[in-house]
Scaffold this motif. Structure first.
Motif, PDB file in Angstrom:
ATOM      1  N   SER A 105      -9.262   1.999  12.356  1.00 10.56           N
ATOM      2  CA  SER A 105      -8.081   1.495  13.045  1.00 10.56           C
ATOM      3  C   SER A 105      -6.939   1.213  12.076  1.00 10.56           C
ATOM      4  CB  SER A 105      -8.425   0.233  13.820  1.00 10.56           C
ATOM      5  OG  SER A 105      -7.314  -0.333  14.419  1.00 10.56           O
ATOM      6  N   LYS A 106      -7.253   0.582  10.953  1.00  8.88           N
ATOM      7  CA  LYS A 106      -6.238   0.262   9.955  1.00  8.88           C
ATOM      8  C   LYS A 106      -5.657   1.512   9.322  1.00  8.88           C
ATOM      9  CE  LYS A 106      -8.012  -4.293   8.851  1.00  8.88           C
ATOM     10  NZ  LYS A 106      -8.702  -5.120   7.854  1.00  8.88           N
ATOM     11  N   SER A 107      -6.463   2.554   9.172  1.00 11.09           N
ATOM     12  CA  SER A 107      -5.984   3.790   8.569  1.00 11.09           C
ATOM     13  C   SER A 107      -5.015   4.541   9.478  1.00 11.09           C
ATOM     14  CB  SER A 107      -7.153   4.696   8.202  1.00 11.09           C
ATOM     15  OG  SER A 107      -7.736   5.257   9.367  1.00 11.09           O
ATOM     16  N   LYS A 108      -5.047   4.235  10.772  1.00 10.25           N
ATOM     17  CA  LYS A 108      -4.180   4.934  11.739  1.00 10.25           C
ATOM     18  C   LYS A 108      -2.828   4.243  11.917  1.00 10.25           C
ATOM     19  CE  LYS A 108      -6.864   8.245  12.622  1.00 10.25           C
ATOM     20  NZ  LYS A 108      -6.484   9.589  12.247  1.00 10.25           N
ATOM     21  N   ARG A 109      -2.624   3.122  11.275  1.00  9.00           N
ATOM     22  CA  ARG A 109      -1.346   2.377  11.422  1.00  9.00           C
ATOM     23  C   ARG A 109      -0.262   3.011  10.636  1.00  9.00           C
ATOM     24  NH1 ARG A 109      -3.151  -3.916  11.290  1.00  9.00           N
ATOM     25  NH2 ARG A 109      -4.525  -3.779  13.032  1.00  9.00           N
TER      26      ARG A 109
END
Length: 64
Positions: free
Chosen positions: A60-64
């Motif tokens: 999820s954090k990598s998609k921000r």
């Protein structure tokens, strides 16, 4: 005002177990398979491993 949509999660959780599975549509071997698999799926849903949660958070954090 009338509510025209429902929260899917709440509507699914409000259904009884019998409503989710129409056993009349299942063959005996399918019933057995479902009953053997069901507790494992519930464990994954209600008690995920910390590793799984961390992977989801990292993704999820990598998609921000």
């Amino acid at each position: 005002m009338t509510e025209i949509s429902t929260n899917e999660v709440k509507s699914i959780e409000s259904m009884s177990h019998d409503q989710l599975i129409n056993e009349d549509d299942l063959e005996p071997h399918e019933k057995h398979f479902y009953k053997s698999l069901s507790p494992h799926l519930n464990n994954i849903r209600f008690y995920p491993k910390n590793e799984t949660l961390l992977k989801i958070l990292t993704y999820s954090k990598s998609k921000r």
